[in-house]
Design a protein around this motif. Structure first.
Motif, mmCIF file in Angstrom:
data_model
loop_
_atom_site.group_PDB
_atom_site.id
_atom_site.type_symbol
_atom_site.label_atom_id
_atom_site.label_comp_id
_atom_site.label_asym_id
_atom_site.label_seq_id
_atom_site.Cartn_x
_atom_site.Cartn_y
_atom_site.Cartn_z
ATOM 1 N N UNK A 1 43.220 31.643 36.744
ATOM 2 C CA UNK A 1 44.196 32.610 37.259
ATOM 3 C C UNK A 1 45.448 32.619 36.390
ATOM 4 N N UNK A 2 45.947 31.433 36.062
ATOM 5 C CA UNK A 2 47.167 31.340 35.252
ATOM 6 C C UNK A 2 46.942 31.929 33.858
ATOM 7 N N UNK A 3 45.788 31.655 33.264
ATOM 8 C CA UNK A 3 45.496 32.183 31.920
ATOM 9 C C UNK A 3 45.538 33.710 31.921
ATOM 10 N N UNK A 4 44.883 34.341 32.896
ATOM 11 C CA UNK A 4 44.869 35.804 32.936
ATOM 12 C C UNK A 4 46.225 36.378 33.341
ATOM 13 N N UNK A 5 46.982 35.625 34.128
ATOM 14 C CA UNK A 5 48.350 36.051 34.476
ATOM 15 C C UNK A 5 49.216 36.097 33.220
ATOM 16 N N UNK A 6 49.109 35.062 32.403
ATOM 17 C CA UNK A 6 49.902 35.012 31.171
ATOM 18 C C UNK A 6 49.440 36.067 30.169
ATOM 19 N N UNK A 7 48.137 36.330 30.114
ATOM 20 C CA UNK A 7 47.633 37.370 29.208
ATOM 21 C C UNK A 7 48.153 38.745 29.618
ATOM 22 N N UNK A 8 48.140 39.010 30.925
ATOM 23 C CA UNK A 8 48.680 40.292 31.393
ATOM 24 C C UNK A 8 50.172 40.384 31.097
ATOM 25 N N UNK A 9 50.882 39.243 31.156
ATOM 26 C CA UNK A 9 52.301 39.222 30.797
ATOM 27 C C UNK A 9 52.518 39.545 29.334
ATOM 28 N N UNK A 10 51.619 39.060 28.464
ATOM 29 C CA UNK A 10 51.716 39.356 27.036
ATOM 30 C C UNK A 10 51.618 40.859 26.778
#
Length: 414
Positions: free
Chosen positions: A326-335
C-alpha cells in the motif's frame, strides 16, 4: 529562484503550522465551558477563514502587482505572513485576555489568508519572468516543490515538538516554538528578498507604457478560455494536494486499523512525509522532462501514469494487501502527482504579460477556494460509501489533466 523558493517554503510553513497544533489552540484560545466540540469547531473555522479570504487577497495583490511591480507585492505577501505568525507565537491566551484572544487569532488568520492568496501566484509570475523559456519547467518545479517542502517542514516541526516535550509542556509553552521560529526565519527571508530585482518583463512593460489601469477587467474581456483552463488545472492541483497528501493519511490509518492491519500515528506521519517528498521529486522531474520534451508530451505521460497509479493504490488499500504494498503504491501515485507542476507552467504562459498576475491569481485562488474547500466534504461523503470512489475521483482529475494536454496540442502550446 532560490530566494523565491525559500520564501515560499517558509510562508507555507507559517500558514499550515496552525493546523498541526489545532487541538492545543482550541484549548487555549476559547473558553473551556463551551465544550470540546465548539472549541474545536471554532479553531478549525478560524483556520478556514484563511482559505476563504485568500481569493480576495490574491486578487487585490495581483491587481497592484500588474500595476506597480511584481517585487513590491512579493515583499508585501511575505510581510503579511511573517508578522502575524510571530505574533501568534507570543499571543496571550483566553485565560489572560479573555475574548480578545480569539478575536486577535481571527485577525491573524485573515492577514495570513491575504498573504497566501498573493504569495504563490506572485512567486510563479516572478520566477517565470526571470527565467529563460528553456529552463522554465525546472525552475517552476523547484518553486512548486518548495511549497510542498513548507508542509513537510510543518509536519517535522510538529513531530519534534511532540517527541521532545510532554503533553503538559506542549500545552504550557512548547506549542509556541514553531510559530516564533517561523516568524524569525521569515524575517530573515524578508531581508533576503530585498536583494531581488524587478522582473525585466515588467520593467519593459512599464517603459513602453503597456500597463493597464484595471488588469482584471482585461482578463474578463479577453482571457475567458485561459480562466477556464487555469481553473481546471487548479482543480487537478487541489485533488493532489488536499486529498492525496493532506487528507489521505487519516483515511489510510482508519482503513488499515479497521481491517486488522494495525498501524500507528507515528508511522502515518512518516508515510505522509514520504509522499510529500515524492511529490516534490515529481514536480522537479516533470519540470526537468518538460524542458527537454515539451509540455504536452510530459503532461500526457504524467496524467496517464497518475490515473493508473492512483487506481492501483486505492485497489490495494481496499483489498487484503500488505502495508508495504500500500505504501509503495501511495508513494508512486505521489510521484506522478507531480503533474501539479503543469498548473503554474500552463497559467504563466496562457495569460498575456500585462495581466498575467491578475489572471493567474484570480483563476487559481477562486478555483482553489471552491474545489479545495469542497474536497474534505467530498471525501467524507463518497468515502463513506466506498473508498474506491475517491480513487475514481482522482483518476477523473488525471483525465481532466490529460484532456487539457490534448487541447494544448491543438493550440500548438509550447
Amino acid at each position: 529562484m532560490l530566494l523565491s523558493s525559500l520564501g515560499g517554503t517558509l510562508e507555507f510553513y507559517d500558514f499550515v503550522i496552525f493546523v498541526f497544533f489545532a487541538e492545543v489552540i482550541s484549548k487555549l484560545f476559547y473558553p473551556s465551558d463551551i465544550g470540546y466540540f465548539w472549541s474545536s469547531f471554532n479553531t478549525y473555522a478560524t483556520f478556514a477563514v484563511g482559505y476563504f479570504i485568500r481569493p480576495l487577497g490574491g486578487i487585490v495583490m495581483a491587481h497592484f502587482g500588474d500595476k506597480n511591480g511584481r517585487k513590491n507585492m512579493f515583499m508585501l505577501s511575505i510581510l503579511l505572513m511573517v508578522i502575524p505568525t510571530f505574533l501568534m507565537g507570543i499571543l496571550p491566551t483566553y485565560e489572560s485576555i479573555g475574548y480578545f484572544a480569539p478575536v486577535i487569532l481571527l485577525l491573524i488568520r485573515i492577514f495570513q489568508g491575504i498573504a497566501i492568496g498573493g504569495e504563490l501566484p506572485g512567486a510563479w509570475v516572478f520566477v517565470c519572468e526571470h527565467t529563460p523559456k528553456n529552463r522554465l519547467g525546472f525552475s517552476i518545479g523547484v518553486l512548486t516543490s518548495s511549497i510542498t517542502g513548507g508542509i513537510l517542514l510543518g509536519s517535522i516541526a510538529s513531530l519534534i515538538v511532540n517527541l521532545k516535550y510532554g503533553d503538559a509542556e506542549v500545552l504550557d509553552y512548547a506549542w509556541r516554538i514553531p510559530f516564533i521560529l517561523g516568524g524569525i526565519f521569515g524575517i530573515i527571508s524578508v531581508f533576503l528578498r530585498t536583494f531581488l530585482e524587478e522582473t525585466p518583463i515588467f520593467q519593459e512593460m512599464k517603459t513602453s507604457q503597456k500597463l493597464l489601469k484595471i488588469p482584471l477587467k482585461e482578463v474578463f474581456l479577453n482571457s475567458k478560455k485561459a480562466i477556464f483552463i487555469s481553473g481546471l488545472m487548479t482543480w487537478v492541483l487541489t485533488g493532489c494536494i488536499v486529498i492525496l497528501v493532506l487528507l489521505m493519511p487519516n483515511f489510510i490509518y482508519n482503513i488499515l486499523n479497521k481491517t486488522y492491519r494495525p498501524i500507528t500515528h507515528a508511522q502515518i506521519i512518516l508515510i505522509q512525509m514520504g509522499i510529500i517528498c515524492t511529490l516534490g521529486i515529481g514536480c522537479l522531474l516533470s519540470g526537468f522532462l518538460r524542458d527537454r520534451f515539451g509540455t504536452v508530451s510530459i503532461l500526457k505521460f504524467f496524467s496517464l501514469s497518475f490515473i493508473i497509479s492512483s487506481l492501483i493504490f486505492f485497489y490495494v488499500l481496499t483489498s487484503e494487501y500488505s502495508i508495504q504494498t500500500i505504501v509503495i503504491w501511495y508513494l508512486i501515485s505521489g510521484l506522478f502527482a507531480g503533474m501539479v507542476n503543469f498548473t503554474p507552467l500552463i497559467m504563466v504562459n496562457i495569460f498575456p504579460a500585462n495581466v498575467r498576475f491578475s489572471g493567474l491569481s484570480f483563476s487559481y485562488n477562486i478555483a482553489y477556494a471552491i474545489f479545495g474547500g469542497l474536497a474534505p466534504v467530498l471525501m467524507a461523503t463518497i468515502g463513506m460509501y466506498d473508498l474506491m470512489f475517491i480513487g475514481y475521483y482522482l483518476a477523473f482529475l488525471g483525465f481532466i489533466s490529460f484532456s487539457v494536454s490534448i487541447y494544448l496540442k491543438s493550440k500548438k502550446f509550447e
